[in-house]
Design an enzyme around this catalytic site. Structure first.
Site, PDB file in Angstrom:
ATOM      1  N   THR A  69      10.323  -7.478 -12.777  1.00  0.00           N
ATOM      2  CA  THR A  69       9.722  -8.712 -13.144  1.00  0.00           C
ATOM      3  C   THR A  69       8.571  -8.938 -11.890  1.00  0.00           C
ATOM      4  O   THR A  69       8.693  -8.664 -10.770  1.00  0.00           O
ATOM      5  CB  THR A  69      10.628  -9.759 -12.766  1.00  0.00           C
ATOM      6  OG1 THR A  69      11.761  -9.324 -13.742  1.00  0.00           O
ATOM      7  CG2 THR A  69      10.179 -11.090 -12.913  1.00  0.00           C
ATOM      8  N   GLN A  96      -6.244  -1.033   5.633  1.00  0.00           N
ATOM      9  CA  GLN A  96      -6.870  -1.462   6.484  1.00  0.00           C
ATOM     10  C   GLN A  96      -8.193  -2.178   6.381  1.00  0.00           C
ATOM     11  O   GLN A  96      -8.869  -2.830   7.003  1.00  0.00           O
ATOM     12  CB  GLN A  96      -6.852  -0.594   7.971  1.00  0.00           C
ATOM     13  CG  GLN A  96      -5.778  -0.345   8.529  1.00  0.00           C
ATOM     14  CD  GLN A  96      -4.968  -1.548   8.785  1.00  0.00           C
ATOM     15  OE1 GLN A  96      -5.294  -2.355   9.390  1.00  0.00           O
ATOM     16  NE2 GLN A  96      -3.614  -1.229   9.244  1.00  0.00           N
ATOM     17  N   SER A 107      -3.017  -3.506   0.516  1.00  0.00           N
ATOM     18  CA  SER A 107      -2.177  -4.033   1.108  1.00  0.00           C
ATOM     19  C   SER A 107      -2.205  -5.556   1.462  1.00  0.00           C
ATOM     20  O   SER A 107      -3.274  -5.996   1.880  1.00  0.00           O
ATOM     21  CB  SER A 107      -1.439  -3.484   2.553  1.00  0.00           C
ATOM     22  OG  SER A 107      -0.530  -4.101   3.216  1.00  0.00           O
ATOM     23  N   CYS A 152       4.596   1.599  11.679  1.00  0.00           N
ATOM     24  CA  CYS A 152       5.563   2.266  10.953  1.00  0.00           C
ATOM     25  C   CYS A 152       5.979   3.273  11.851  1.00  0.00           C
ATOM     26  O   CYS A 152       7.244   3.820  11.436  1.00  0.00           O
ATOM     27  CB  CYS A 152       4.799   3.164   9.811  1.00  0.00           C
ATOM     28  SG  CYS A 152       4.010   1.688   8.503  1.00  0.00           S
ATOM     29  N   HIS A 189      -0.574  -8.179   3.286  1.00  0.00           N
ATOM     30  CA  HIS A 189      -0.295  -8.494   4.343  1.00  0.00           C
ATOM     31  C   HIS A 189      -1.093  -8.112   5.737  1.00  0.00           C
ATOM     32  O   HIS A 189      -0.982  -8.847   6.670  1.00  0.00           O
ATOM     33  CB  HIS A 189       1.077  -8.225   5.039  1.00  0.00           C
ATOM     34  CG  HIS A 189       1.287  -6.937   5.571  1.00  0.00           C
ATOM     35  ND1 HIS A 189       1.759  -6.391   6.702  1.00  0.00           N
ATOM     36  CD2 HIS A 189       1.609  -5.842   4.866  1.00  0.00           C
ATOM     37  CE1 HIS A 189       1.899  -5.186   6.849  1.00  0.00           C
ATOM     38  NE2 HIS A 189       1.845  -4.881   5.417  1.00  0.00           N
ATOM     39  N   ALA A 211       0.789  -1.180  -0.006  1.00  0.00           N
ATOM     40  CA  ALA A 211       0.046   0.097  -0.183  1.00  0.00           C
ATOM     41  C   ALA A 211       0.864   1.321  -0.054  1.00  0.00           C
ATOM     42  O   ALA A 211       0.473   1.967  -0.485  1.00  0.00           O
ATOM     43  CB  ALA A 211      -1.016   0.049   1.305  1.00  0.00           C
ATOM     44  N   THR A 212       2.040   1.388   0.503  1.00  0.00           N
ATOM     45  CA  THR A 212       2.912   2.526   0.744  1.00  0.00           C
ATOM     46  C   THR A 212       3.330   2.945  -0.739  1.00  0.00           C
ATOM     47  O   THR A 212       3.156   3.960  -0.945  1.00  0.00           O
ATOM     48  CB  THR A 212       3.967   2.252   1.651  1.00  0.00           C
ATOM     49  OG1 THR A 212       3.581   2.025   2.935  1.00  0.00           O
ATOM     50  CG2 THR A 212       5.108   3.262   1.599  1.00  0.00           C
ATOM     51  N   ASN A 227      -5.656   3.165  10.715  1.00  0.00           N
ATOM     52  CA  ASN A 227      -5.026   2.149  11.108  1.00  0.00           C
ATOM     53  C   ASN A 227      -4.745   2.128  12.604  1.00  0.00           C
ATOM     54  O   ASN A 227      -4.346   1.045  13.126  1.00  0.00           O
ATOM     55  CB  ASN A 227      -3.526   2.195  10.449  1.00  0.00           C
ATOM     56  CG  ASN A 227      -2.846   3.249  10.534  1.00  0.00           C
ATOM     57  OD1 ASN A 227      -3.431   4.541  10.239  1.00  0.00           O
ATOM     58  ND2 ASN A 227      -1.880   3.438  11.164  1.00  0.00           N
TER      59      ASN A 227
END
Length: 396
Positions: A260, A198, A218, A345, A220, A89-90, A170
Site C-alpha cells: 500500500t 546526497q 532519499s 549507518c 529525509h 535510497a537503501t 556521504n
C-alpha cells in the site's frame, strides 16, 4: 535557536532539536515545515488509499501520488511513470542492483563496475551478487575522493552488466563525475546506476543526464520524512530496465515494489522535491556562505580537508585537525554543535572510514576526520566558538 521551530497539534511551538547547532544533515535533515503540513493533511484529511478506485477518497489519494511523481520527475528530467516509490535510497539501491541479477544471468553479462567509496547500501548488495558468481570490480578513488571516468572506461568490458557510481559521497561530500562516466557509457549496453541520496535536490544538471538509467533517491536528506524514497527507472526508447522485483504481493508500483502506497509520505517527498528545485540557487548560496564561515575559522588551526574542495557539495565539510581524534572533538563540541565522524549507518562502529581508507589517507588523518553538514534549516553556525573548542585539543 539554530534550527527552525515546528508547530505541534495544539498550536504551541516546540523545538525539534536541542540548543546545539545541528551539523549532521548528511545523516538526516529536519522535516521542512511546509512538507510537514502537507504530510499531516494527507494523514488526517485526505487519508484515502491510492489503490481504492471506487470512491473520491481513493481518487484524491491517487491524484496526489501522481502529482508527486511529476514533482520528483521534474528535478531529474524523467517521465513521471519512471518514478517508483520505495522506503528510501537503501531499498532503491537494492532493487536496482539485485533486480538486475536475473537479466545478467540470462544474458551471460555478469561483470559489474562500482567504486570502493560507495555507501553500504550499494556495497553489500554487490557482495551478494559476488557470492552468486558475478564479477564485481571496485575502483579506487583518487586522493581527492573521486573516481575518474577514465578508470571506468579502462574497466569496461563487453560483458559489463552494470556500472554503479554514487553522485556525491556521504562522508566527504565529493561529487563524482557521473556526466563524464555517462559519456564513457555511450553506445554500451551496461546499465548506469547512481546512488543520488546526497545529491538529489542539491546537484541538478548532472542528475538530468538521460544516460543515468537507475537513480536512488532519499526523502529525509531534503526535508521530507524518513521512510520514503524513490527509484528512477529511465526507459531506453520504449524499454524499461529489466528489473525483477525483490518482494511480491499486490502489484503496486508497476509490479516492481508491492505494498500500500504511503500517500502522506509520498506527498511529503513530492513537496520537498518541488521546493528543492525551485529554491536550489538560494539554498546553494546560503550553504556556500556557511562553508566559507567554517573554513575561515578552522583552517587557521591547521585543518586538512578530506576531499577535493573543488568538487565537494556546498553543504558538506570533512576535515582533520593535527593530533586531534574525532571522538574527542565530538565530545568537546557536544553541547555546541552536533557533528559526526562518518556515515550514520556505521556510526555504532569504531572501524576506520572505508571511504577515507580507499583514498589512501594516513591513519592518523582518518582517525581525526570530522564531518560537518548543513542545510536549509540551518540558521546560524557558531564557527568561532567551534574553532575555540577544537583549538584547545590541538597539541602545542
Amino acid at each position: 535557536m539554530t534550527v527552525a521551530s515546528i508547530t505541534d497539534g495544539s498550536g504551541e511551538l516546540r523545538h525539534a532539536l536541542s540548543q546545539a547547532t545541528y551539523l549532521d544533515f548528511n545523516a538526516t535533515a529536519p522535516v521542512d515545515e511546509r512538507v510537514a503540513a502537507e504530510v499531516l493533511r494527507y494523514m488526517t484529511l485526505e487519508f484515502g488509499n491510492a489503490g481504492s478506485r471506487t470512491h473520491g477518497y481513493g481518487q484524491a489519494a491517487k491524484e496526489r501520488v501522481n502529482q508527486a511523481r511529476r514533482e520528483i520527475a521534474e528535478v531529474v528530467e524523467a517521465r513521471p511513470e519512471e518514478i517508483i516509490f520505495t522506503s528510501g535510497a537503501t531499498e532503491s539501491d537494492n532493487i536496482a542492483i539485485l533486480g538486475l541479477a536475473a537479466h545478467g544471468e540470462a544474458t551471460g553479462r555478469k561483470h559489474i563496475i562500482s567504486t570502493q567509496i560507495e555507501h553500504k547500501a550499494v556495497l553489500e548488495p554487490l557482495e551478494v551478487l559476488a557470492s552468486r558468481g558475478f564479477d564485481v570490480e571496485l575502483l579506487a578513488p583518487s586522493d581527492g575522493g573521486w573516481v575518474p571516468a577514465e578508470a571506468v572506461a579502462a574497466a569496461l568490458r563487453p560483458d559489463t552488466l552494470l556500472v554503479s557510481v554514487m553522485a556525491a559521497n556521504n562522508e566527504t561530500g565529493v561529487i563524482q563525475p557521473v556526466e563524464e562516466i555517462a559519456k564513457v557509457l555511450a553506445g554500451h549496453a551496461a546499465f548506469f546506476h547512481v546512488d543520488a541520496a546526497q545529491a538529489f535536490g542539491k546537484v541538478v544538471a548532472p542528475l538530468q543526464n538521460p544516460r543515468l538509467d537507475l537513480m536512488a533517491i532519499s526523502g529525509h536528506k531534503i526535508g521530507a520524512p524518513k521512510g520514503i524514497g524513490a527509484l528512477v527507472t529511465r526507459r531506453r526508447g520504449f524499454k524499461r530496465p529489466p528489473l525483477a522485483p525483490l518482494m511480491f504481493g499486490g502489484g503496486q508500483e508497476r509490479g516492481l515494489r508491492p505494498g500500500t502506497l504511503p500517500v502522506p509520505l509520498i506527498a511529503g517527498l513530492g513537496t520537498a522535491s518541488r521546493l528543492a528545485l525551485t529554491e536550489v540557487d538560494v539554498r546553494t548560496d546560503r550553504a556556500n556562505q556557511i562553508k566559507e564561515l567554517l573554513l575561515r575559522s578552522l583552517l587557521p588551526l591547521g585543518a586538512t580537508l578530506n576531499g577535493d574542495p573543488r568538487r565537494t557539495l556546498p553543504t558538506t565539510l570533512n576535515l582533520s585537525l593535527p593530533g586531534v581524534d574525532s571522538e574527542a572533538a565530538i565530545v568537546a563540541l557536544k553541547d555546541l554543535a552536533a557533528v559526526s565522524n562518518g556515515s550514520a549507518c556505521t556510526s555504532q562502529s569504531y572501524d576506520p572510514s572505508h571511504v577515507l581508507m580507499a583514498a589512501g589517507l594516513p591513519r592518523e588523518r582518518i582517525d581525526g576526520a570530522i564531518r560537518m553538514s548543513w542545510g536549509t534549516a540551518t540558521i546560524d553556525v557558531p564557527a568561532e566558538e567551534i574553532a575555540t573548542r577544537l583549538s584547545a585539543l590541538v597539541p602545542r
